[in-house]
Design a protein around this motif. Structure first.
Motif, PDB file in Angstrom:
ATOM      1  N   ALA A 281      15.097 -10.484  -7.522  1.00  0.00           N
ATOM      2  CA  ALA A 281      15.166  -9.178  -5.987  1.00  0.00           C
ATOM      3  C   ALA A 281      14.162  -9.821  -5.775  1.00  0.00           C
ATOM      4  O   ALA A 281      13.843  -9.450  -4.377  1.00  0.00           O
ATOM      5  N   LEU A 282      12.814  -9.987  -6.494  1.00  0.00           N
ATOM      6  CA  LEU A 282      11.424  -9.566  -5.992  1.00  0.00           C
ATOM      7  C   LEU A 282      11.288 -11.459  -5.134  1.00  0.00           C
ATOM      8  O   LEU A 282      11.006 -10.869  -4.320  1.00  0.00           O
ATOM      9  N   LEU A 283      11.654 -12.118  -5.275  1.00  0.00           N
ATOM     10  CA  LEU A 283      11.681 -13.296  -4.556  1.00  0.00           C
ATOM     11  C   LEU A 283      12.517 -13.349  -3.819  1.00  0.00           C
ATOM     12  O   LEU A 283      12.659 -13.871  -2.615  1.00  0.00           O
ATOM     13  N   ALA A 284      13.676 -12.410  -3.586  1.00  0.00           N
ATOM     14  CA  ALA A 284      14.749 -12.434  -2.099  1.00  0.00           C
ATOM     15  C   ALA A 284      14.034 -11.396  -1.557  1.00  0.00           C
ATOM     16  O   ALA A 284      13.880 -11.364  -0.019  1.00  0.00           O
ATOM     17  N   LEU A 285      12.883 -10.616  -2.112  1.00  0.00           N
ATOM     18  CA  LEU A 285      12.443  -9.388  -1.314  1.00  0.00           C
ATOM     19  C   LEU A 285      11.483 -10.543  -0.400  1.00  0.00           C
ATOM     20  O   LEU A 285      11.559 -10.207   1.605  1.00  0.00           O
ATOM     21  N   ALA A 286      10.620 -11.483  -0.573  1.00  0.00           N
ATOM     22  CA  ALA A 286      10.083 -12.115  -0.216  1.00  0.00           C
ATOM     23  C   ALA A 286      10.756 -12.705   0.335  1.00  0.00           C
ATOM     24  O   ALA A 286       9.731 -13.300   2.186  1.00  0.00           O
ATOM     25  N   ALA A 287      11.953 -13.743   0.533  1.00  0.00           N
ATOM     26  CA  ALA A 287      12.326 -14.396   0.985  1.00  0.00           C
ATOM     27  C   ALA A 287      12.872 -14.026   2.328  1.00  0.00           C
ATOM     28  O   ALA A 287      12.312 -14.467   3.577  1.00  0.00           O
ATOM     29  N   ALA A 288      13.027 -12.550   2.406  1.00  0.00           N
ATOM     30  CA  ALA A 288      13.644 -12.044   3.868  1.00  0.00           C
ATOM     31  C   ALA A 288      12.285 -11.627   4.133  1.00  0.00           C
ATOM     32  O   ALA A 288      12.735 -11.566   5.689  1.00  0.00           O
ATOM     33  N   VAL A 289      11.420 -11.093   3.377  1.00  0.00           N
ATOM     34  CA  VAL A 289       9.810 -11.135   4.267  1.00  0.00           C
ATOM     35  C   VAL A 289       9.956 -12.373   5.529  1.00  0.00           C
ATOM     36  O   VAL A 289       9.428 -12.262   6.784  1.00  0.00           O
TER      37      VAL A 289
END
Length: 809
Positions: A281-289
């Motif tokens: 989830a954290l990496l997905a947030l970074a990827a979305a950003v």
């Protein structure tokens, strides 16, 4: 009544006036000269004009320096007052002083802006903002003495960020529009430029300080860092003020540089699905950003890089979840599947840099997946090399044991064929779609797909641990498939397929060395396969497949000799079959591109035969003679006449080896076989080219025999060799004189003279011993006197001899 003078009178008047003008002009020039001289005498020394100095600093620059310096000094004074003199005032005095000063500092920019004093307003506003920080500190010391310092700092930074933002927006609303401002100092933005960037800086701290205050774990800290980076990204994309965007971009990259590695470490160290999901989830947030930033960034290079980063972060997060759920052997396929999912961005309605970045991220994932397969593929290809030291030692247990003789098999390789096949399929599909790859990259994609498909088939027997015989059959079928593809393909891949077939045949031949039957069968099969591929008329791979067939045939003859129990020197005669067939085939091919490779392979096989026979001189002589026959047959062709020299050298060497075997020590036995052909060749050359020199035609042949024989004669105590050598030298000299040839005349004459001197040497020595001591000097003196007396005549004789020799050819 008007009177008009006559022309004569008018001319007289004009002449008189001109004379007066000339006199006046002379007087004025004289006066001017006197005045110039007077001024030069009275004027002091010349003074250099003053140098105009340009200012080193502009007025706005000086103004800004002064304002900044003043603001800094006031801020330092306020800090000193707060920290040092705070205790001398009561609670009312403290509040009154700080409140009054802060309100005054924050309110002063309003009238300054209305009067157009923008720089002064910026300096005063900076002082006011610094005083708000001191107010927060004073409030902590007075009202919140028991509060936690880190928590209070988090709350204070949040409040300050809100207050500074409101203050900046309020000043922008109170400031007059561009029409009311000073035309000489136009404003680029409403309000002041300092409060909003400072507010963004203050907004970086609340969440991070809060996480430190509550002693949060690594997951919470990583989440705080990424959320702060996301907020900075949103500000950088939405706000148009350049100072604010610069602060937001720096914050986004800075917090992201800390948050992304932290999230990646959490994904790698996750011990269960829950921890892996949270890290994902954290990496997905970074990827979305990252993808969002790439979507709205106007710069293509930046958009490409951020989109690529976002795609990789997505793969890392989802792959971490797959690694926590699936067995370890499926870790690479799980990441590869996530990477392939990024290829769907090709058809997405997204900006071109975003699509390219995601496709490049997928390519990076596929490349890393292929890197994990290299150990297994390398071992499957090169592992059989260790069989060279264990020839015919027995069949191994399975195909894996056949390639792991000296190195262990890598762990977790059950999915290696799957990874290779999937990436090969992706490249094959991409090579057919114009949207995925541009035209220059289609051929590399096709080559990559073919190589990966070959690697899949190559490594499959060892991965599945097939029986040894089944593994050999599988590799033989792979050779057939590659040769068939090379023969019937109309694309740019035939050469690649043929090279892969050749590599496979080498690996297969090495693996077959485990048993005698496998070696003979494999080498015979590969010889036939490559020969059949070379015979296909529509295939242009003859220059590669034909030499490969002869190379395998050479190995086959060596294996047959070893299987029959022959010694190496006897096997050499069997190996000579290969250069024989190669010479016959080359003669039939003519000027085909395959001719030279076939001849080169045959020559290499001939050298191998000579190396095998080197330990047995009789058979070496026979092998040399047979090679000479092959070279002679090849030299018959008009374009291979130069091989006649090679044939002659081989025959001579063969004869020398045979003479050495017979223990013949006479040098004439070694030199005469060279002299006779050399003289015949020289005679034929003289017949074709009458201008050829006798030294070129007959000199080498005569020198080969006369020189060694003369050396042997000087050390020979018997009379037969000097007699025969003298007779031969006499005959050569007479022939040279008869045909007026320099080389025979001089070489024969010199040899005859030296042989005669050798034979008369004992008698000359006896005569010298019998003469008195004074006789040699006397004879020498008489010779010198005679030479001096007939010097002129001797010069004429010498010139005559030189002319006679010069007329000889």
């Amino acid at each position: 009544m008007t009177h008009f003078p006559s022309p004569a009178e008018e001319l007289r008047v004009l002449d008189a006036e001109l004379r007066q003008l000339d006199a006046r002009r002379a007087f004025l020039l004289t006066r001017r000269a006197w005045l110039v001289d007077a001024l030069c005498a009275a004027r002091p020394a010349a003074v250099a004009p003053p140098v105009r100095r340009h200012p080193e600093a502009t007025a706005p620059g000086v103004q800004n320096v002064l304002l900044v310096l003043g603001g800094v000094l006031l801020t330092v004074a306020a800090i000193a007052f707060t920290l040092v003199s705070w205790g001398h005032l009561g609670i009312a005095g403290r509040s009154l002083v700080l409140g009054a000063v802060t309100v005054a500092a924050l309110g002063a920019p309003v009238p300054l802006l209305r009067r157009g004093l923008r720089s002064t307003a910026e300096a005063v506003s900076g002082l006011g903002l610094a005083l708000t920080v001191l107010d927060a500190y004073a409030l902590r010391e007075v009202a919140f003495t028991g509060a936690d310092g880190t928590g209070y700092a988090a709350a204070a930074s949040a409040v300050l960020a809100v207050v500074w933002s409101a203050y900046a927006l309020g000043l922008g609303a109170l400031t007059p529009g561009p029409a009311d401002s000073d035309p000489a100092h136009p404003r680029t933005a409403p309000g002041l430029a300092l409060p909003l960037p400072l507010a963004v800086i203050a907004a970086q701290l609340p969440l991070l300080l809060w996480s430190f205050a509550v002693d949060a774990g690594m997951e919470t800290v990583a989440a705080v860092l990424l959320v702060t980076a996301a907020a900075d990204t949103a500000i950088a994309l939405r706000v148009s003020l350049k100072p604010v965007r610069i602060v937001a971009v720096v914050g986004a990259f800075g917090w992201g540089a800390w948050g992304v590695p932290a999230a990646g470490w959490l994904s790698w160290a996750a011990t269960g699905p829950g921890a892996a999901a949270r890290a994902a989830a954290l990496l997905a947030l970074a990827a979305a950003v990252a993808v969002t930033a790439a979507w709205f960034t106007p710069k293509p290079a930046v958009a490409l890089g951020t989109a690529l980063t976002g795609g990789l972060l997505t793969v890392i997060g989802l792959g971490g979840v797959a690694r926590a759920v699936l067995p370890e052997v499926w870790t690479v396929p799980g990441h590869l599947l996530c990477g392939l999912a990024l290829l769907t961005a090709v058809r997405a309605q997204a900006p071109e840099p975003v699509r390219r970045g995601l496709v490049h991220a997928s390519a990076v994932v596929q490349g890393l997946a292929l890197v994990t397969t290299l150990p297994a593929v390398t071992l499957a290809l090169l592992g059989p090399v260790g069989r060279v030291a264990h020839v015919w030692s027995g069949a191994p247990e399975d195909a894996r044991a056949a390639v792991t003789l000296d190195a262990p098999w890598p762990p977790h390789t059950a999915t290696v064929p799957l990874v290779l096949a999937v990436v090969a399929g992706v490249l094959a599909v991409s090579a057919r779609t114009s949207a995925a790859l541009t035209a220059p990259w289609r051929t590399p994609a096709q080559v990559g797909a073919l190589v990966l498909a070959w690697a899949t088939a190559l490594v499959l027997p060892a991965v599945l641990e097939l029986p040894y015989a089944a593994g050999l059959v599988a590799q033989a079928l792979l050779i057939v498939a590659m040769l068939a593809f090379a023969a019937f393909s109309r694309s740019a891949l035939p050469l690649t397929a043929a090279l892969l077939a050749l590599l496979t045949s080498v690996s297969l031949g090495l693996a077959s060395l485990a048993t005698e039957t496998a070696t003979l069968t494999v080498l015979a099969t590969t010889t036939v396969l490559f020969a059949a591929a070379a015979r296909l008329r529509h295939s242009a791979l003859g220059p590669l497949t034909a030499p490969a067939a002869f190379a395998h045939a050479t190995a086959l003859t060596c294996a047959i000799g070893a299987s029959a129990g022959w010694e190496p020197q006897h096997t050499a005669l069997l190996v000579l079959i290969v250069p024989t067939v190669a010479a016959l085939l080359a003669a039939r091919l003519g000027d085909s591109p395959t001719t030279v490779p076939v001849e080169a392979t045959g020559a290499a096989a001939g050298l191998l035969a000579l190396a095998l026979a080197a330990t047995h001189p009789p058979l070496l002589a026979l092998a040399l003679a047979l090679c000479g026959v092959l070279a002679t047959g090849t030299a018959v062709r008009p374009d291979r006449r130069h091989l006649g020299y090679v044939a002659a050298a081989l025959f001579v060497t063969a004869s020398w080896v045979r003479l050495a075997v017979w223990e013949v020590g006479s040098p004439e036995a070694y030199t005469l076989p060279v002299t006779a052909p050399a003289l015949v060749v020289g005679h034929l050359r003289r017949r074709r080219d009458p201008g050829a020199s006798s030294w070129t035609a007959y000199g080498p042949g005569l020198g080969v025999t006369l020189g060694p024989s003369l050396v042997a004669a000087w050390g020979d105590t018997h009379w037969l060799r000097p007699l025969l050598l003298g007779a031969a030298a006499l005959a050569v000299t007479l022939l040279g004189a008869r045909h007026r040839l320099q080389a025979p005349l001089l070489l024969g004459g010199a040899t005859l003279a030296l042989v005669t001197l050798h034979e008369l040497a004992p008698y000359i020595a006896q005569v010298v011993d019998a003469l008195p001591r004074w006789a040699p000097p006397a004879l020498a003196g008489l010779a010198l006197l005679a030479a001096g007396a007939t010097y002129e005549q001797r010069l004429r004789d010498a010139r005559r001899v030189r002319d006679v020799l010069g007329k000889l050819s």
